[in-house]
Every structure is written in C-alpha cells, then in structure tokens.
Design an enzyme around this catalytic site. Structure first.
Site, PDB file in Angstrom:
ATOM      1  CB  THR A   1      33.136   5.571  38.622  1.00  0.00           C
ATOM      2  OG1 THR A   1      33.403   7.131  38.620  1.00  0.00           O
ATOM      3  CG2 THR A   1      32.012   5.188  38.984  1.00  0.00           C
TER       4      THR A   1
ATOM      5  CD  GLU B   1      30.196  14.717  42.537  1.00  0.00           C
ATOM      6  OE1 GLU B   1      30.188  15.656  42.830  1.00  0.00           O
ATOM      7  OE2 GLU B   1      30.932  13.921  41.672  1.00  0.00           O
TER       8      GLU B   1
ATOM      9  NE  ARG C   1      32.392  25.023  44.365  1.00  0.00           N
ATOM     10  CZ  ARG C   1      32.350  26.307  44.768  1.00  0.00           C
ATOM     11  NH1 ARG C   1      32.995  27.265  44.577  1.00  0.00           N
ATOM     12  NH2 ARG C   1      31.396  26.710  45.893  1.00  0.00           N
ATOM     13  CD  GLU C   2      38.446  16.387  46.267  1.00  0.00           C
ATOM     14  OE1 GLU C   2      39.351  16.374  47.046  1.00  0.00           O
ATOM     15  OE2 GLU C   2      38.549  15.370  45.537  1.00  0.00           O
TER      16      GLU C   2
ATOM     17  CE  LYS D   1      31.300  15.954  38.471  1.00  0.00           C
ATOM     18  NZ  LYS D   1      31.489  14.778  39.317  1.00  0.00           N
TER      19      LYS D   1
ATOM     20  N   GLY E   1      49.008  27.221  34.728  1.00  0.00           N
ATOM     21  CA  GLY E   1      50.180  26.766  35.766  1.00  0.00           C
ATOM     22  C   GLY E   1      50.168  25.422  35.604  1.00  0.00           C
TER      23      GLY E   1
ATOM     24  CB  CYS F   1      36.577  15.080  39.337  1.00  0.00           C
ATOM     25  SG  CYS F   1      35.620  14.533  40.915  1.00  0.00           S
TER      26      CYS F   1
END
Length: 437
Positions: free
Chosen positions: A85, A148, A151-152, A208, A257, A264
């Site tokens: 999306t 969902e 975490r990548e 989410k 940082g 996402c």
C-alpha cells in the site's frame, strides 16, 4: 490448514514461508512472475535474515509452493492479503490499487466459509468497504483484518513468535467463524500465551498505524531534542539514557540520528494524516506533519555538517558513505535516509563512494549515478570526509586507527550516534555526531 497468501513481497513471502514452517499447506501468489520464479527456487528476492532457511525448509516439506495464477488460491480456507500500500504519487494518501485488485481477482475463487484476511496496512474504513465487496460477491466468504507488526531484520521471528495478535472481525456468527479460523492458523502462538486482542475492523486498522505513528513520534522527539542539544552544548545520548530510565518512557526508539525511513513509518504516518483529514479530523494528527518534518530535517543536518566540515563546499571532494539501507540487517532502501544523504551529496558535486553489506544492488537500481563498492577499505581510501548513516555491525566494528591510514582527511560524521566517540577522537579523528558536543 490450507492457506493462500496474495502478494509475495517483504510481508507476503515471510508470512507464507512461516505459515508453512508452522505446518500449514500454503500457496503464495504474486503477479510478478520473476519474483515467483525466485521464490520457487528457494531464493528470496530480497534480504531478510533467516528467510532463506525457513523458505528452503518449508519448500522441502512440500507444504509451500508459489504461483502467479490467482486460480491456484481456490480450495484454501484462509486467504491472506499481503500486497503493498505505497504512498500515492503527489499525495500523502495510501494507494489501495493493489489491495482492491487482489480482492477483485480473488472473488471468483472463494467458497462458502472461506475467510479473506487483510494484513496490509490500510487507512481506517478500508476493511468495512472491502467486507461489503466480499459479501456482495455472493461467495459465502467473509473478511477479517489481522495487521502485521513485523520488524525488518526480525520478520521471520516476529511471524512465528509474534508479540501480540490482533483480529478485526465482524459481529455475530461471521465474527465467531473468523476467530475460530484465525485461532487455528495461529494455534502455536496462542499455545505460547501470545496476547490476543479481538476487536472490530476500524480498531484493528488503527492499531498498526497508531503504533507506527507513536514510534515515529518518539524518534522525531529525540531528534528534536538533539537540535536543542546542538545549540546548548548538551549531549543527546546522555539525555536519552537519563529519560529512558523512566519506565513510562523507556530507552527504545530514543536514538537520535539521521531519522527513520523504510517502507512503513514514513508512508504510514502520511497516510494516517491524509485519512484523518478525509474524516474531518485532520487537526487530531496535525502533529504528525511536524514529526515528518523533523525527520526529514535530520537528513539535511547531516548534509550541512558535511558541507561545513569541508570548508563550505563538497564539490569534487570524496565523501565515503557508510550505509545505504534504511536500517541494518535489511536491503530495503525505500525512503532510506542513508541513500537520500548519498544522493543529495552527489547532487552538490561530491564524489560519493558508498558501501553497504546488502543494499548496493537495490541502491544502484534506483540511483546509478552513485559510485558503489563492496569493500570498506576501497570506500574509505582517499576520502575527504566519512559519513556513517546506517548502523551496520561491520561499520561499528571499524578500527579507527586503521581507517585513519586510508583517508585523506580524518573527519567522520556519525549520523547514527553509534560509534565510540572517545576511541575515534583518541585515534586522531575529528568526530562529529548529531546532538552531541
């Protein structure tokens, strides 16, 4: 159970593989034939730690296969929608083209009692609209929403051992049926006492985006404090440590940082803002626009520091960029602060040499004008300045004394506040970080 997963990108490929590993019979479907060919050969089309092993194991078991034909979804009891999306071009809103297309293509193959389960991140109100589409098809199927929280870099673990499960279901018997099927899908997690929240469509959708909005806000908050620290002489890392001891706040996501990126957080907070405005409540999340602005401002700050340390211009100066992916343990360069910094420095005339353990191919496909190297040594050699923008372990472990023998000028900008400042300064480096003296 027999399960189909529509969409085999970052979310779908992991979900399909993990579900098969848990014992379900899974068919993964995607319109991208090249992607399906890679997966069918046991080769993920992207980097995700642990996925090759789970993919290979699941396929060897005979429980997982892939197809580019939606008709192969027929016969599955549960159909997960895991398509992208993305942000609409020229707009903050989410593009639901792929979600709508997946539902429309699936309708002819649904049977009575089937459950269509949305996993894609969508604007609130989408599930109710799609539930009406499924119901109007006369298939006898129903719809649930099961967001969902992956975490990548940890997606396989988060799928097999989630920290919570959320079911958005309709009222009445259809809802009970959906709960029953989903609880069979996630039986292993439920046996392990994974927290379960059963709610309505709208709440499941909001869970989410609200979580992502909160995390984005926390990151931008500490980066806003870094801006104050820079002009006041304070140290934002010590500030984060101190406030992080407060149990109400916590230390996670308080690392100042160059900011957040990826597929996402940026698009989700923008889509959330757009949807709130559509609902007439844009003022409720107006602060997210400033969260986004702070985040983008940190990228510019890194570039400004590079320009300043190089005497006011980076033109024809070699800048070594350490990192391209938006976070370590991933090859994802979608809205990556690291890649954005490299591209902007190149646009200012710098001779940019960039390296990353996993993201070079994806970066080169998007920005072939940059120079890339798989070697840290080659990247550093002759550099007038070094910019660290992704906190890969390989970069954190660089010996500053060794690195000093390679560069032309020993100046490093730590865009992630991840290096040992004292060690680098002791080795003779001009060490510069965001929000630190």
């Amino acid at each position: 159970m027999k399960i189909s997963v529509i969409g085999c990108g970052y979310l779908g490929a992991v979900h399909a593989s993990a579900m098969a590993e848990l014992g379900h019979e899974v068919i993964g479907i995607d319109v991208d034939a090249a992607k399906i060919a890679h997966l069918a050969e046991g080769r993920p089309p992207f980097f995700e730690p642990g996925l090759p092993e789970v993919l290979t194991s699941a396929m060897a078991s005979g429980r997982l296969r892939f197809s580019s034909d939606i008709a192969d979804a027929a016969g599955s009891q549960v159909h997960f929608i895991a398509v992208g999306t993305p942000q609409k071009p020229g707009s903050y809103a989410a593009d639901l083209t792929y979600v709508d297309g997946a539902i429309d293509s699936l309708l002819p193959y649904l049977n009575p009692g089937d459950l269509v389960v949305g996993k894609s991140t969508v604007p609130v109100g989408t599930a109710a609209r799609l539930a009406a589409v499924v119901e109007a098809s006369g298939s006898g199927a129903s719809l649930a929403w099961n967001p969902e929280f992956l975490r990548e870099g940890f997606a396989v673990h988060d799928t097999i051992s989630p920290d919570r499960l959320v079911y958005g279901v309709p009222e009445g018997e259809a809802g009970k049926h959906a709960i029953g099927l989903l609880s069979r899908v996630y039986a292993a997690a439920l046996v392990a006492n994974t927290p379960l929240v059963v709610t309505d469509y709208a709440t499941a959708e909001l869970v989410k985006v609200a979580a992502n909005a909160f995390l984005a806000t926390k990151i931008s908050f500490i980066n806003a404090m870094a801006e104050i620290a820079e002009v006041s002489g304070a140290d934002v890392t010590q500030l984060a440590d101190a406030i992080g001891y407060d149990a109400r706040i916590g230390r996670r996501f308080l690392n100042a940082g160059v900011g957040f990126g990826g597929g996402c957080l940026p698009k989700d907070i923008r889509a959330f803002t757009a949807r709130a405005e559509e609902l007439g409540r844009g003022e409720s999340v107006a602060f997210l626009k400033e969260v986004d602005a702070i985040n983008l401002r940190r990228r510019k700050r890194v570039i400004d520091l590079a320009v300043s340390t190089l005497g006011g211009s980076v033109y024809n100066k070699k800048v070594a960029v350490l990192g391209l992916s938006f976070k370590p343990h991933s090859d994802d360069v979608r809205d990556s602060p690291a890649l954005d910094v490299a591209v902007q420095l190149r646009g200012l005339g710098a001779d940019v040499m960039a390296t990353d353990p996993q993201a070079i191919a994806n970066s080169r496909a998007r920005h072939p004008q940059l120079s890339y190297s798989t070697s840290i040594e080659e990247t550093l050699t002759g550099a007038d300045a070094v910019v660290l923008v992704t906190e890969w372990p390989a970069f954190k472990d660089i010996d500053p004394a060794w690195a000093k023998t390679l560069v032309r000028t020993a100046t490093i900008i730590d865009g992630r506040n991840t290096l040992d400042a004292a060690a680098w300064r002791a080795a003779g480096w001009n060490y510069i970080a965001l929000g630190r003296p």
